[in-house]
Design a protein around this motif. Structure first.
Motif, short mmCIF file in Angstrom:
data_model
loop_
_atom_site.label_atom_id
_atom_site.label_comp_id
_atom_site.label_asym_id
_atom_site.label_seq_id
_atom_site.Cartn_x
_atom_site.Cartn_y
_atom_site.Cartn_z
N LEU A 131 48.82 37.18 55.70
CA LEU A 131 48.10 38.23 55.65
C LEU A 131 48.92 39.40 55.86
O LEU A 131 48.53 40.63 55.19
CB LEU A 131 47.00 38.00 56.87
CG LEU A 131 45.95 37.09 56.68
CD1 LEU A 131 44.95 37.14 57.85
CD2 LEU A 131 45.28 37.38 55.29
N ASP A 132 50.03 39.29 56.64
CA ASP A 132 50.87 40.71 56.76
C ASP A 132 51.27 41.06 55.58
O ASP A 132 51.43 42.41 55.16
CB ASP A 132 51.88 40.48 57.87
CG ASP A 132 51.36 40.28 59.21
OD1 ASP A 132 50.31 40.83 59.59
OD2 ASP A 132 51.86 39.80 60.13
N TRP A 184 50.31 40.22 52.36
CA TRP A 184 49.21 40.94 51.58
C TRP A 184 48.89 42.12 52.11
O TRP A 184 48.63 42.94 50.88
CB TRP A 184 48.02 39.92 51.61
CG TRP A 184 46.92 40.23 50.94
CD1 TRP A 184 46.68 39.93 49.62
CD2 TRP A 184 45.71 41.03 51.36
NE1 TRP A 184 45.37 40.74 49.27
CE2 TRP A 184 44.74 41.15 50.28
CE3 TRP A 184 45.25 41.63 52.81
CZ2 TRP A 184 43.65 41.92 50.47
CZ3 TRP A 184 44.18 42.09 52.68
CH2 TRP A 184 43.41 42.45 51.70
N THR A 185 48.88 42.51 53.24
CA THR A 185 48.39 43.86 53.71
C THR A 185 49.50 44.82 53.17
O THR A 185 49.38 45.96 52.78
CB THR A 185 48.43 43.91 55.06
OG1 THR A 185 47.20 43.10 55.63
CG2 THR A 185 47.81 45.34 55.64
N SER A 189 48.97 45.29 49.73
CA SER A 189 47.64 46.37 49.33
C SER A 189 47.96 47.70 49.66
O SER A 189 47.68 48.53 48.66
CB SER A 189 46.51 45.85 50.11
OG SER A 189 46.23 44.24 49.91
N GLN A 196 48.73 46.93 65.03
CA GLN A 196 48.14 46.84 63.66
C GLN A 196 46.64 46.93 63.49
O GLN A 196 46.22 47.49 62.53
CB GLN A 196 48.78 45.47 63.13
CG GLN A 196 48.16 45.10 61.73
CD GLN A 196 48.70 43.72 61.23
OE1 GLN A 196 49.50 42.99 61.74
NE2 GLN A 196 48.43 43.36 60.18
N MET A 236 45.07 49.61 61.13
CA MET A 236 44.01 49.42 60.19
C MET A 236 42.78 50.26 60.26
O MET A 236 41.86 50.74 59.34
CB MET A 236 43.85 47.84 60.07
CG MET A 236 45.18 47.27 59.90
SD MET A 236 45.79 47.47 58.02
CE MET A 236 44.39 46.95 56.87
#
Length: 400
Positions: free
Chosen positions: A32-33, A35-36, A39, A151, A155
């Motif tokens: 997920l990190d 992917w973020t 993104s 984080q 976000m």
């Protein structure tokens, strides 16, 4: 007797499942990190991408440094097959250089848990494995406050800047806050290994411990999110100024957690980072005064952050229509006060130990037997060093 053994087996199986789930979450978190970061790059949010990469790398380096330092104190005492293999082939240091030291510890924990469940080796309560597991829990706590919490703030502040707050976003935030409080609770619950059976930490006490941490974490993190959303350029200055003050407060506690005095300052710096978000006990000296000073300081700082947000929020339109300062600020401060009250209730009626005699027992007893740690680890008439010293220090600090 049979019922007690069945209950012990059940809880070991539960902890084994928690370990497996933790490994899955650890891998998923890495995915997920990545992917973020991708993104942020695709959206053109290069500043946020750079900040996120800095947080991820900084947290990883911090964990690897602590992991290596703690491994170097106990290389001759490694018990798991994977750790022995890494030691014999001189791979421990390369693993940490490649940012894989925590993965090495995870595999060791999985092996130890598997041997406990299926071969009944009791390795968590015998020998050095129990102490190494405490190091692992400490590293997970560092990861929570050096990566997960910053984080989350990053976000959430970005979400508030670009669109109106939605219910699903609030639920995600509360879930993340609960995960943070759970991490703190799981660390402190691991300290029960140093209590004899009659004084083990009950699940009720763990639940109350989780509750007061959650009630105090929510207003603190929310205040930082709101402040960062309207004054993002000042969050770094705020962090550095308060963090340095907290490091000095940690220094005043005369901590003795690391083997070498030079590295003790790194530990104090990490404690200062945790204290920026949540309380963490590191000493048995002047604890009441330190707690009062800490919570007074954090309460004033949180109120200041909320005040600055309230001052700036009226300059914005649209995205703030769902956040009424006259409702948000009293609610958050109410959570904080209730959290303090629940914490007082916990330490008054549910905390396992409160006096010097019990604290000594906490540092000397094994989890499932009446043997002292000196008997279990065969370190007679010598001052504890390395991983044993750290484990006893953490236990003594927690059971004060």
């Amino acid at each position: 007797m049979v019922e007690t053994q069945e209950r012990c087996t059940f809880f070991r199986l539960l902890e084994y499942l928690f370990t497996l789930v933790g490994l899955v979450v650890f891998v998923l978190d890495i995915v997920l990190d990545i992917w973020t970061v991708v993104s942020f790059y695709q959206d053109g949010s290069y500043v946020y991408m750079a900040v996120l990469i800095f947080l991820l790398l900084g947290s990883s380096v911090l964990l690897q440094v602590f992991s290596w330092l703690w491994y170097s104190d106990s290389l001759e005492k490694l018990e798991t097959t994977v750790e022995k293999f890494a030691k014999e082939h001189l791979l421990v240091k390369p693993f940490h250089f490649l940012q894989l030291g925590v993965c090495l510890r995870y595999t060791g924990m999985i092996e130890t848990s598997t041997m406990d469940i299926f071969y009944h080796t009791n390795s968590f309560t015998e020998g050095i494995a129990m102490h190494l597991s405490q190091d692992f829990q400490m590293l997970r706590l560092f990861e929570t406050f050096s990566e997960s919490v910053p984080q989350l703030i990053l976000m959430m502040s970005r979400i508030l800047q670009i669109r109106e707050l939605e219910l699903i976003t609030v639920l995600k935030f509360l879930t993340s806050a609960a995960a943070i409080a759970s991490s703190v609770t799981l660390y402190h619950r691991s300290m029960r290994a140093f209590l004899p059976k009659k004084r083990k930490m009950s699940w009720i006490s763990s639940g109350i411990y989780f509750l007061w941490n959650l009630l105090l974490i929510i207003p603190r993190v929310t205040a930082l999110v709101l402040f960062c959303s309207v004054l993002p350029c000042y969050i770094i200055a705020h962090f550095l100024s308060l963090w340095m003050l907290l490091v000095l407060l940690a220094w005043s506690q005369k901590t003795n957690h690391m083997e070498h005095p030079g590295w003790e300052w790194l530990y104090r710096a990490a404690v200062g980072l945790i204290w920026y978000f949540s309380w963490f006990n590191i000493s048995t000296e002047r604890i009441k005064l330190t707690v009062v000073v800490y919570y007074t300081l954090i309460a004033l700082d949180t109120a200041m952050l909320l005040g600055l947000w309230c001052w700036k929020v009226f300059e914005y339109a649209g995205c703030w229509s769902s956040l009424n300062p006259h409702l948000v600020i009293p609610t958050l401060l109410g959570f904080y006060v209730i959290g303090i009250l629940v914490k007082l209730i916990y330490y008054r009626w549910f905390h396992p130990n409160c006096d010097e005699k019990k604290r000594t027992e906490a540092a000397n007893y094994d989890m499932d037997t009446d043997l002292t740690l000196e008997d279990v680890t065969a370190v007679p008439e010598q001052p504890p060093t390395g991983v044993i010293k750290r484990s006893r220090t953490m236990a003594a600090n927690f059971y004060i």
